[in-house]
Design a protein around this motif. Sequence first.
Motif, PDB file in Angstrom:
ATOM      1  N   LEU A 291       0.818  -1.207   0.000  1.00  0.00           N
ATOM      2  CA  LEU A 291       0.000   0.000   0.000  1.00  0.00           C
ATOM      3  C   LEU A 291       0.857   1.264   0.000  1.00  0.00           C
ATOM      4  N   SER A 292       0.557   2.160  -0.920  1.00  0.00           N
ATOM      5  CA  SER A 292       1.034   3.534  -0.827  1.00  0.00           C
ATOM      6  C   SER A 292      -0.207   4.396  -1.000  1.00  0.00           C
ATOM      7  N   PRO A 293      -0.518   5.255  -0.016  1.00  0.00           N
ATOM      8  CA  PRO A 293      -1.725   6.068  -0.166  1.00  0.00           C
ATOM      9  C   PRO A 293      -1.653   6.940  -1.423  1.00  0.00           C
ATOM     10  N   ARG A 294      -0.424   7.363  -1.773  1.00  0.00           N
ATOM     11  CA  ARG A 294      -0.260   8.173  -2.982  1.00  0.00           C
ATOM     12  C   ARG A 294      -0.657   7.371  -4.213  1.00  0.00           C
ATOM     13  N   LYS A 295      -0.098   6.169  -4.313  1.00  0.00           N
ATOM     14  CA  LYS A 295      -0.357   5.349  -5.494  1.00  0.00           C
ATOM     15  C   LYS A 295      -1.834   4.936  -5.541  1.00  0.00           C
ATOM     16  N   LEU A 296      -2.376   4.576  -4.384  1.00  0.00           N
ATOM     17  CA  LEU A 296      -3.788   4.179  -4.342  1.00  0.00           C
ATOM     18  C   LEU A 296      -4.670   5.313  -4.872  1.00  0.00           C
ATOM     19  N   THR A 297      -4.386   6.537  -4.394  1.00  0.00           N
ATOM     20  CA  THR A 297      -5.183   7.682  -4.830  1.00  0.00           C
ATOM     21  C   THR A 297      -5.023   7.918  -6.326  1.00  0.00           C
ATOM     22  N   GLN A 298      -3.783   7.845  -6.791  1.00  0.00           N
ATOM     23  CA  GLN A 298      -3.541   8.072  -8.219  1.00  0.00           C
ATOM     24  C   GLN A 298      -4.179   6.970  -9.067  1.00  0.00           C
ATOM     25  N   ASP A 299      -4.123   5.741  -8.586  1.00  0.00           N
ATOM     26  CA  ASP A 299      -4.742   4.634  -9.327  1.00  0.00           C
ATOM     27  C   ASP A 299      -6.257   4.791  -9.383  1.00  0.00           C
ATOM     28  N   LEU A 300      -6.822   5.223  -8.254  1.00  0.00           N
ATOM     29  CA  LEU A 300      -8.274   5.456  -8.233  1.00  0.00           C
ATOM     30  C   LEU A 300      -8.630   6.605  -9.166  1.00  0.00           C
ATOM     31  N   LYS A 301      -7.753   7.617  -9.190  1.00  0.00           N
ATOM     32  CA  LYS A 301      -7.985   8.768 -10.058  1.00  0.00           C
ATOM     33  C   LYS A 301      -7.977   8.318 -11.526  1.00  0.00           C
ATOM     34  N   ALA A 302      -6.993   7.507 -11.874  1.00  0.00           N
ATOM     35  CA  ALA A 302      -6.908   7.013 -13.254  1.00  0.00           C
ATOM     36  C   ALA A 302      -8.146   6.192 -13.591  1.00  0.00           C
ATOM     37  N   GLN A 303      -8.585   5.388 -12.635  1.00  0.00           N
ATOM     38  CA  GLN A 303      -9.763   4.554 -12.840  1.00  0.00           C
ATOM     39  C   GLN A 303     -11.011   5.423 -13.026  1.00  0.00           C
ATOM     40  N   GLU A 330      -3.804  -4.235  -1.061  1.00  0.00           N
ATOM     41  CA  GLU A 330      -3.541  -2.816  -0.805  1.00  0.00           C
ATOM     42  C   GLU A 330      -4.444  -2.291   0.296  1.00  0.00           C
ATOM     43  N   PHE A 331      -5.756  -2.503   0.137  1.00  0.00           N
ATOM     44  CA  PHE A 331      -6.607  -1.851   1.137  1.00  0.00           C
ATOM     45  C   PHE A 331      -6.695  -2.630   2.442  1.00  0.00           C
ATOM     46  N   TRP A 332      -6.306  -3.908   2.420  1.00  0.00           N
ATOM     47  CA  TRP A 332      -6.219  -4.596   3.710  1.00  0.00           C
ATOM     48  C   TRP A 332      -4.960  -4.200   4.467  1.00  0.00           C
ATOM     49  N   ALA A 333      -3.966  -3.630   3.777  1.00  0.00           N
ATOM     50  CA  ALA A 333      -2.706  -3.268   4.447  1.00  0.00           C
ATOM     51  C   ALA A 333      -2.849  -2.030   5.327  1.00  0.00           C
ATOM     52  N   CYS A 334      -3.928  -1.280   5.140  1.00  0.00           N
ATOM     53  CA  CYS A 334      -4.064  -0.001   5.861  1.00  0.00           C
ATOM     54  C   CYS A 334      -4.319  -0.240   7.349  1.00  0.00           C
ATOM     55  N   THR A 335      -3.599   0.501   8.203  1.00  0.00           N
ATOM     56  CA  THR A 335      -3.829   0.391   9.642  1.00  0.00           C
ATOM     57  C   THR A 335      -4.748   1.516  10.129  1.00  0.00           C
ATOM     58  N   THR A 336      -5.302   2.270   9.223  1.00  0.00           N
ATOM     59  CA  THR A 336      -6.186   3.410   9.514  1.00  0.00           C
ATOM     60  C   THR A 336      -5.558   4.373  10.534  1.00  0.00           C
ATOM     61  N   CYS A 337      -4.236   4.552  10.435  1.00  0.00           N
ATOM     62  CA  CYS A 337      -3.543   5.351  11.461  1.00  0.00           C
ATOM     63  C   CYS A 337      -3.673   6.841  11.231  1.00  0.00           C
ATOM     64  N   ALA A 338      -4.105   7.239  10.043  1.00  0.00           N
ATOM     65  CA  ALA A 338      -4.349   8.654   9.708  1.00  0.00           C
ATOM     66  C   ALA A 338      -3.079   9.477   9.533  1.00  0.00           C
ATOM     67  N   VAL A 352     -11.560   6.774   4.849  1.00  0.00           N
ATOM     68  CA  VAL A 352     -12.942   6.388   4.590  1.00  0.00           C
ATOM     69  C   VAL A 352     -13.056   5.702   3.232  1.00  0.00           C
ATOM     70  N   LYS A 353     -12.262   6.141   2.266  1.00  0.00           N
ATOM     71  CA  LYS A 353     -12.272   5.467   0.956  1.00  0.00           C
ATOM     72  C   LYS A 353     -11.838   4.012   1.114  1.00  0.00           C
ATOM     73  N   ILE A 354     -10.788   3.807   1.892  1.00  0.00           N
ATOM     74  CA  ILE A 354     -10.286   2.448   2.099  1.00  0.00           C
ATOM     75  C   ILE A 354     -11.335   1.598   2.818  1.00  0.00           C
ATOM     76  N   LEU A 355     -11.999   2.190   3.816  1.00  0.00           N
ATOM     77  CA  LEU A 355     -13.053   1.448   4.517  1.00  0.00           C
ATOM     78  C   LEU A 355     -14.201   1.127   3.563  1.00  0.00           C
ATOM     79  N   ASP A 356     -14.500   2.049   2.655  1.00  0.00           N
ATOM     80  CA  ASP A 356     -15.569   1.801   1.680  1.00  0.00           C
ATOM     81  C   ASP A 356     -15.210   0.636   0.758  1.00  0.00           C
ATOM     82  N   LEU A 357     -13.940   0.556   0.377  1.00  0.00           N
ATOM     83  CA  LEU A 357     -13.510  -0.568  -0.471  1.00  0.00           C
ATOM     84  C   LEU A 357     -13.631  -1.876   0.306  1.00  0.00           C
ATOM     85  N   ARG A 358     -13.230  -1.843   1.585  1.00  0.00           N
ATOM     86  CA  ARG A 358     -13.362  -3.042   2.422  1.00  0.00           C
ATOM     87  C   ARG A 358     -14.823  -3.440   2.563  1.00  0.00           C
ATOM     88  N   ARG A 359     -15.678  -2.449   2.789  1.00  0.00           N
ATOM     89  CA  ARG A 359     -17.106  -2.738   2.973  1.00  0.00           C
ATOM     90  C   ARG A 359     -17.652  -3.543   1.813  1.00  0.00           C
TER      91      ARG A 359
END
Lengths: 656, 266
Positions: A291-303, A330-338, A352-359
Amino acid sequence: MYILSAIAVAFVAYAIYKHYKLWHIGKADDRSKNIAKRVWAFIITGLADGLGHRRFLKEPYPGIMHLLIFWGCLVLLLAAAVDATTHYLNIHLEGNIYLWFSFIVDISGILVLIGVFIAIYRRYVQKPDRLNTILDDGIILSLIAVVIITGYIIEGLRIAVTELEIHPEWAVWSPGGYVFAKAFAGLDENSSLILHRWLWWFHAILVDAAIIYVALSYSKLQHIIISPLNAFFRNTGPVGVPAPINIETAETLGVGEIKDFTWKQLLDLDACTNCGRCQDACPAYLSEKPLSPRKLTQDLKAQWLKTSQFKAGDSGGQPPLVGGAVTEDEFWACTTCAACQEACPVFLEHIVKILDLRRNVVMMQSKMPENVQLMLRNMQSRGHPWVGAQSLRLRGDWTTGLELKTLAENSNVDMLLWVGCTGALCDRNVEVTLSLVKVLKAAGIDFGILGEEEPCCGDPARRAGYEIQFQTTAEQNIAMLNGYNVKHILATCPHCYNSFKNEYPQFGGNFKVTHHTELISDLIKQGKLRITKELDLATTYHDPCYLGRYNKIYSAPRDILHAIPGLKLDEMNRSKSKSLCCGGGGIHMWFEQPIGKKINDIRTDDVLDTTAKTVTTSCPYCLQMLEEGILHKQMQEALKAKDVVELLEQVIEQPS
Amino acid sequence: MHIIVCVKQIPDPEVPPAKFKIDPATKKVVPPPGVPPVISVFDERACELACRLKEKHNAKITVITMGPGKVSDVVKHALAMGGDDGVILQDQAFENSDSFGTAYILSQAIKKIGSYDLILCGRQAADWDTGQVGSILAEILGIPAITIAKDIQPEGDKLRVFRVMEDGYEVVETPIPCLVTVSNEVGLPRLPSGMGIIQAARKQIPVWTAQDIQVDPAKIGPAGAHTEVINLFIPVRETTCEIITADTAAEAAIKLAEKLREIKVI
C-alpha cells in the motif's frame, strides 16, 4: 491580447464545468450543512496552510520549494492585477513607489525561478522514492521557467532602451531585467523594439497555451483551483468516521465501482497532486506492504477518468476496480492510522475510501482474509474479537476480589469505567486495567463497571468494513447505556473511546467520554492523587493513533509522565502528530499480512534510538504490539513496555 | 431442490468447561453469565453445505430450529448465510425432550412443511454430542440417512454423498429424498454477507407450537423420553508438570525418552 484572455477564460470555464460533471458521477454527500463553520475553517486553513504553508513546511525542503513558487507567482499575479488596474484608471506609479514595486516583482520572479530549480534538482537529480515523475511534471516546470525568463528578457529589452542610458540608477531596481538589459545594451533601438514585440507576443501566447494545456489535460497544476476547493469541502468533523449505511434502503454496500464513491471522494482524487507526503508517512508503505496512499489515490484517479470515458456498449465492459485498479492486499494493508491524512497538504481523506472498499468486498462478496473472518465470527458469536488463549477468560473474570459495583447492581455512579474487550480479556492488558482501578480508588472516584455484561464497542467490525455488525452493536450498546442512564464513560482503550466519542453520535448515542489519561492528568492537577514516591527512569511515550491523530490528545499522557518525580521523558523522532502506528490499528491486531517487515519492529527501533528503558503508551493494542516488538528484538531485559497508568500507580500513595 | 436444514442453539462450546456449573436438582448445565448462545458448529456447517448446493444447483433452503428462549438468532444467522425461509418450533411441551422426542417433533414440522429433497443436520450437537437426532428423524420419515458427510454432489435424480472415514472418505449414492448429517470437514462456514444480514432482518419467522404441528403428547417431553440422565458432572482434569533437566540437550532427550517409555506413552 483581449482575445487571448477570452480564450484562456473560456478554457478555464470549460475545464471547471467538465470537472464538476465528473465529480458528480459520484453519489450525493451533503456538505452544505453548517456553512458558517465551514467558511470559518476555510479562512483559518487558507491563512495558515495556504498563505502560511503550515502543512508544507513540516518538511523544510519541499516546503520552501513550494513556498517560493507559490508566493512568487502570487506576487506576480497581484502585480499584473495592479498593472492592469492602474492602466485602466490612468494612474501612474511614480518615483520610489514604482521602484519598490518593480523591485518586489522582480525579486518574486527570481524566487519562483529558484523554486523551480529546486524542484527540478529534487525531481530529476535527487529522485526521492515518493516522487513519481511523469511528463506533466517536466512540462509545467519548463513552462513556468520559460514564462519567467522570457518576462525578464522583455523587461531587459525595455530597460536597455528606456532606462539604461537615461536613468541607470532606476534600472538596478529591476535586477532580473537589468541582467538582460546589460546583455542587450549594444543592440540598436529598432532591433530591440522588434525583438521586444515578438518576444512579448511569444510570452503572452505561451501563458495562454499553458493555461489551455492545464485546462485540457489533467495536469497537476489544476490543483491551484481544485485543492482550495477540496480544502473548503473537507471533513470538518472527527477524523476517519465513515458514513453509516441505511439498512432499510441500501441496495449496494461500500464501493465496488467508481460511481459508488461520493462526489467529494472523487473531488479528493482530483485534488491529489501526487506529492507523496502520505507515502512517506504511511506505516504500511514503510514496512514494505503493497500500500502507498499516494499510489492508491492516483490509481483510483486514473480509474475514475477511465470510467468517465467509458460508454455503455464499449467492448470489454467497464474496467474492474477491485482486482484491476486496486488490489485487495492494498486496502487490507491499511492500519487506519491517519498519518497520510495528517501529512496531506490538500486535506485528502484516504481512510474512509479504504473502509468503503473493504465494505464492498466484505459485505457484498463475503471476501476477506481468513483471520479477518475469524475475528468477525468471534464478534458475532462471542461478542468480542479475541480467540485463542483469551477465550479461557470471561469478561467478568478480571473483577474477581475487587468488590467493584456493576451497573446492574447500582447504576447511580458518576461514571462508567468501560474496560473494553482487550482490557478485560488479554492477560497483559488486564494488568493495566487493575492498575487503573487502583488509581481510581486512590482518587476516590465513584465509578461502576458492566462486568460480564460489557459488550464490544464494535470498532473492529467497522474497521474491517463489516459495518452492519458495528451498527447493530452500537445501537444495542446505546440502548443498554441509556437504560442504565449512563452520562459519562471512562474508556481505557482509544478505539472504544473514539467509537463512543465520534461514532456513536451517528446513532443517537451522546455521552461524555473521557480517556483514562485525560481523567488522571486532571486528577493530578486537582491534587486528588498524592504522589509520594520517585521513579528514576528514562522513558519515551508512544502516541496511539486513535488518541493522538484521531482525538488530538497529546498532552494529557505526557502531563502524567511529567508529574512523576525522577522520570525523564525522551521523545522519539516520530512523535505526537507524526507518531508511527504500532501496527495494530485497522484490525491488524487480528490479522497479519506476511509481507515485508513488521511495523512494530520498526517502531521498536524508534524506541531503541532513544535513551528510554521503558516505553510508555496508553492503548492496549499499542502495548501488546510494542511488547511483541521488544521480544522480536530480544530486548526484553533492557526495555519494558508499560501503560502510563502503570507507572503512575507505582508512585502514588494507596489508601490503607 | 428443496433443502431443509435443522439447526440447534447451544451455549458457546469454546467456553472452558470449568466455567460451567451444574444444577444438581434439575441435572442441567448452567452456562456462565454473559456468554451468548451460538448456533451449533456442525449445524452451521450443514448451512454452509446447503448454501454451496444452492449456489451451484439452484436450491431453496428452509431452516428449522427447536428450542426455548430467543432462538430466532440462530435462524436469522442461517438465513443471513443464504437460507430462504425459517421456522421456529417452540412450546413448553417440547422441553426436556430427548433425541427421540426431538426427532419426532422435527418430523411433524417437516411433514407440515411438505415436500423436500434433502434434509441436512449437523453430525451431532456440539453441546450434548449424542449425534442421534438425524438418524432417528430419517427413520421416522422413512428415508435413507447418510451420516458424517463432507460434501454432496447431485447426480441426476440421485445424490452422491462423500462420507468421512477415519482414513479417507467413501462415496455413497442415495435416492432422494434423503437425510445427510454434516461433519466439520465441510470447512469454515461463510460469514454472513452484509446484504444477507439485511435481508434476513426483514424476514418474518413463524413460530409453530405443539398444536400447529399436531404432536402426540405421549411422544415428547419427559413422557416420551427413551433415555434418562442419571448423573451429570464436570470431569476433573488434573495436570502435573515435570521438567527434565540434564547438562546437554542430547542427554535431556534420552532421559525424556526413558521417562515416556516408563509411563508407557511410547
